[in-house]
Design an enzyme around this catalytic site. Sequence first.
Site, short mmCIF file in Angstrom:
data_model
loop_
_atom_site.label_atom_id
_atom_site.label_comp_id
_atom_site.label_asym_id
_atom_site.label_seq_id
_atom_site.Cartn_x
_atom_site.Cartn_y
_atom_site.Cartn_z
N ASP A 26 0.86 -1.19 0.00
CA ASP A 26 0.00 0.00 0.00
C ASP A 26 0.89 1.25 0.00
O ASP A 26 1.70 1.42 0.93
CB ASP A 26 -0.88 -0.04 1.26
CG ASP A 26 -1.82 1.16 1.35
OD1 ASP A 26 -1.70 2.08 0.51
OD2 ASP A 26 -2.66 1.16 2.27
N GLU A 36 29.72 8.20 5.08
CA GLU A 36 29.82 6.78 5.40
C GLU A 36 29.73 5.96 4.10
O GLU A 36 29.48 4.76 4.14
CB GLU A 36 28.74 6.35 6.41
CG GLU A 36 27.33 6.71 6.03
CD GLU A 36 26.33 6.35 7.11
OE1 GLU A 36 26.23 5.17 7.45
OE2 GLU A 36 25.64 7.27 7.62
N CYS A 87 25.68 8.74 10.41
CA CYS A 87 25.08 10.02 9.97
C CYS A 87 25.48 11.18 10.86
O CYS A 87 25.06 12.32 10.62
CB CYS A 87 23.56 9.89 9.95
SG CYS A 87 23.01 8.45 9.06
N THR A 135 13.65 3.76 2.39
CA THR A 135 14.34 4.84 3.11
C THR A 135 15.73 5.09 2.54
O THR A 135 16.61 5.60 3.22
CB THR A 135 14.42 4.55 4.64
OG1 THR A 135 15.26 3.41 4.85
CG2 THR A 135 13.06 4.29 5.24
N SER A 178 16.79 0.41 15.58
CA SER A 178 17.47 1.68 15.28
C SER A 178 16.58 2.88 15.60
O SER A 178 17.04 3.90 16.08
CB SER A 178 17.96 1.72 13.83
OG SER A 178 16.89 1.89 12.92
N HIS A 214 17.81 14.84 12.61
CA HIS A 214 18.33 13.93 11.58
C HIS A 214 17.14 13.24 10.91
O HIS A 214 16.19 12.83 11.59
CB HIS A 214 19.26 12.89 12.23
CG HIS A 214 19.59 11.76 11.32
ND1 HIS A 214 20.12 11.97 10.06
CD2 HIS A 214 19.44 10.42 11.44
CE1 HIS A 214 20.29 10.80 9.46
NE2 HIS A 214 19.88 9.84 10.28
N LYS A 266 8.24 11.74 14.98
CA LYS A 266 8.24 10.94 16.22
C LYS A 266 9.22 11.54 17.23
O LYS A 266 8.97 11.55 18.43
CB LYS A 266 8.65 9.49 15.93
CG LYS A 266 7.58 8.71 15.22
CD LYS A 266 8.09 7.30 14.94
CE LYS A 266 7.03 6.55 14.14
NZ LYS A 266 6.88 5.19 14.49
N ASN A 310 16.89 9.54 2.46
CA ASN A 310 17.97 9.65 3.45
C ASN A 310 19.27 10.05 2.75
O ASN A 310 19.65 9.44 1.74
CB ASN A 310 18.15 8.33 4.19
CG ASN A 310 18.93 8.50 5.49
OD1 ASN A 310 19.47 9.57 5.76
ND2 ASN A 310 18.96 7.45 6.30
N SER A 334 24.03 6.20 13.80
CA SER A 334 23.90 4.85 14.36
C SER A 334 25.25 4.34 14.86
O SER A 334 26.30 4.73 14.36
CB SER A 334 23.38 3.89 13.29
OG SER A 334 22.05 4.17 13.01
N1 CAA Z 1 -0.98 3.11 5.63
C1 CAA Z 1 -0.43 4.02 6.48
N2 CAA Z 1 0.59 3.69 7.32
C2 CAA Z 1 1.06 2.41 7.28
C3 CAA Z 1 0.52 1.45 6.43
C4 CAA Z 1 -0.55 1.82 5.57
N3 CAA Z 1 -1.11 0.97 4.73
N4 CAA Z 1 1.20 0.31 6.63
C5 CAA Z 1 2.13 0.53 7.58
N5 CAA Z 1 2.05 1.83 7.98
C6 CAA Z 1 2.86 2.52 8.97
C7 CAA Z 1 3.18 1.67 10.18
O1 CAA Z 1 2.11 1.71 11.13
C8 CAA Z 1 4.42 2.34 10.68
O2 CAA Z 1 4.10 3.53 11.37
P1 CAA Z 1 4.44 3.68 12.94
O3 CAA Z 1 5.91 3.46 13.07
O4 CAA Z 1 4.03 5.07 13.25
O5 CAA Z 1 3.65 2.62 13.61
C9 CAA Z 1 5.14 2.77 9.40
O6 CAA Z 1 4.14 2.74 8.38
C10 CAA Z 1 6.25 1.83 8.99
O7 CAA Z 1 5.71 0.54 8.98
P2 CAA Z 1 6.58 -0.70 9.54
O8 CAA Z 1 7.17 -0.36 10.87
O9 CAA Z 1 5.75 -1.93 9.42
O10 CAA Z 1 7.72 -0.70 8.44
P3 CAA Z 1 8.88 -1.71 8.20
O11 CAA Z 1 8.96 -2.72 9.28
O12 CAA Z 1 8.75 -2.24 6.82
O13 CAA Z 1 10.20 -0.80 8.23
C11 CAA Z 1 11.79 0.78 9.02
C12 CAA Z 1 10.30 0.51 8.71
C13 CAA Z 1 12.23 -0.08 10.21
C14 CAA Z 1 11.99 2.25 9.32
C15 CAA Z 1 12.64 0.37 7.75
O14 CAA Z 1 12.27 1.18 6.67
C16 CAA Z 1 14.13 0.49 7.97
O15 CAA Z 1 14.76 -0.44 8.48
N6 CAA Z 1 14.76 1.63 7.55
C17 CAA Z 1 16.20 1.85 7.69
C18 CAA Z 1 16.60 2.14 9.12
C19 CAA Z 1 16.26 3.55 9.56
O16 CAA Z 1 15.99 4.44 8.78
N7 CAA Z 1 16.30 3.76 10.88
C20 CAA Z 1 16.04 5.08 11.44
C21 CAA Z 1 16.75 5.28 12.76
S1 CAA Z 1 18.50 5.00 12.57
C22 CAA Z 1 19.09 6.45 11.87
O17 CAA Z 1 18.45 7.45 11.91
C23 CAA Z 1 20.41 6.41 11.19
C24 CAA Z 1 20.17 6.34 9.73
O18 CAA Z 1 20.08 7.35 9.05
C25 CAA Z 1 20.02 5.02 9.15
#
Ligand code: CAA
Length: 392
Positions: free
Chosen positions: A29, A79, A111, A152, A201, A233, A242, A276, A309
């Site tokens: 979706d 990085e 980062c 991302t 993370s 960031h 958040k 990102n 990270s």
């Molecule tokens: N409609 C609207 N929203 C929806 C939806 C839909 N149909 N389906 C899911 N969502 C929402 C979920 O509810 C969730 O929101 P909340 O967190 O508010 O609950 C959001 O979409 C994401 O859904 P999931 O958590 O299920 O997503 P995921 O498990 O596939 O992965 C993630 C999300 C963990 C961020 C992944 O993209 C990821 O690993 N990204 C890379 C790591 C990252 O960016 N980490 C950030 C912190 S670390 C950092 O900042 C350093 C850096 O730069 C990497």
Amino acid sequence: MNIGIDALGIATSCYALDLATLAEARGIDPLKYTQGLGQQQMSVAPPDEDIVTMAASAADAILSPEDKASIELVLFATESGIDQSKAAGIWVQHLIGLPKRCRIIELKQACYSATCALQMARYFVTAHPNKKALILASDIARYGLNTPGEPTQGCGAAAVLVSANPRLIALDPEYGLYADHVMDFWRPNYRDEALVDGHYSTRVYLSSLGHAWDHYVESSGRTFADHATFCYHLPFTRMAEKAHERLARHTKQQIPSEELLAQIEPSLSYARRIGNSYSASLYVGIASLLENGTIDLGGKRLGLFSYGSGCVAEFFSGVVQPTYQQALHSSRHNSMLNLRQKLNYHEYAELYQFQLPQDGSEAATPQHATSPFRLTGVKNHVRLYERLSESY
Ligand code: CAA
């Protein structure tokens, strides 16, 4: 004497992928990406764009000949390094004509490294007020096709000129730090894609924010209300929302959620389209805030949060200067984003698979870049670059 950010430029690649296109290809979706992660697009780098070409493009457009002549320190934060020995900043020095009497070095801590560079530059300019320092933050975020991290991804660069009597932001000397040994995201030398424990993370990011804020409050005595707005960031823009909600709860604010989100919205608009950009992302957020905000921020204090990270986090702040609007590059940055060509899914997947030879053999890169600089290829293990045009 005020010391801080005198000029700020950003650059990204010539291609963008709509996240709705990616969602369709993955059978997901699209609202998950656009609302759940808060991302509309991600920039995609073709073979002839890399951290050097983006950093050179970001810097060249903001530096006058006088700026260039007074730069004695170049700190390249990344990085996505292109060499295990030589600093990427030396290629940029060559491409844009920076002085030869110069310290040039590369910094790494996920980062966070550009923020460490900013503080080091502040100390340098404090000691040498008529010299300037240039920070280049440039990264390509890669997690792998069909992984949770894929939506991302992104790429981009920021160039930050640090001087005395800055035109944009005077940095406050106080800061708050937090560092800990955590394995939330990392990239071993033998991998092109990051390894990440995604949900962990996001939790570490938020808890680090609380710790860094507490240290900042101890050193500065400031409160949430002492800051007109905040920049975070931006691994994806929902993360910053958040973070802002978390900081408001942490400091016991009674501000309605909609009002809180509106406070940081202008800082998100570039990253929503770029994705990102790792070390550059906070600075992409600051550019977005200054250039897209609807209120005059002159004389107002910004709260700034950098997270890398692994992990190192820093909360710091600065006061926007009264005439900052005269030193912005808004129309150039917006047209750069608008002029990116949209990819379809297959074009994206094909670009993603491209690799330069790994054995040093000669190769020319196909021409895609429309930016002022491009990587033309590799010969005898040496990366070759050219200037295509004057600045954006
Ligand atoms: N409609 C609207 N929203 C929806 C939806 C839909 N149909 N389906 C899911 N969502 C929402 C979920 O509810 C969730 O929101 P909340 O967190 O508010 O609950 C959001 O979409 C994401 O859904 P999931 O958590 O299920 O997503 P995921 O498990 O596939 O992965 C993630 C999300 C963990 C961020 C992944 O993209 C990821 O690993 N990204 C890379 C790591 C990252 O960016 N980490 C950030 C912190 S670390 C950092 O900042 C350093 C850096 O730069 C990497």
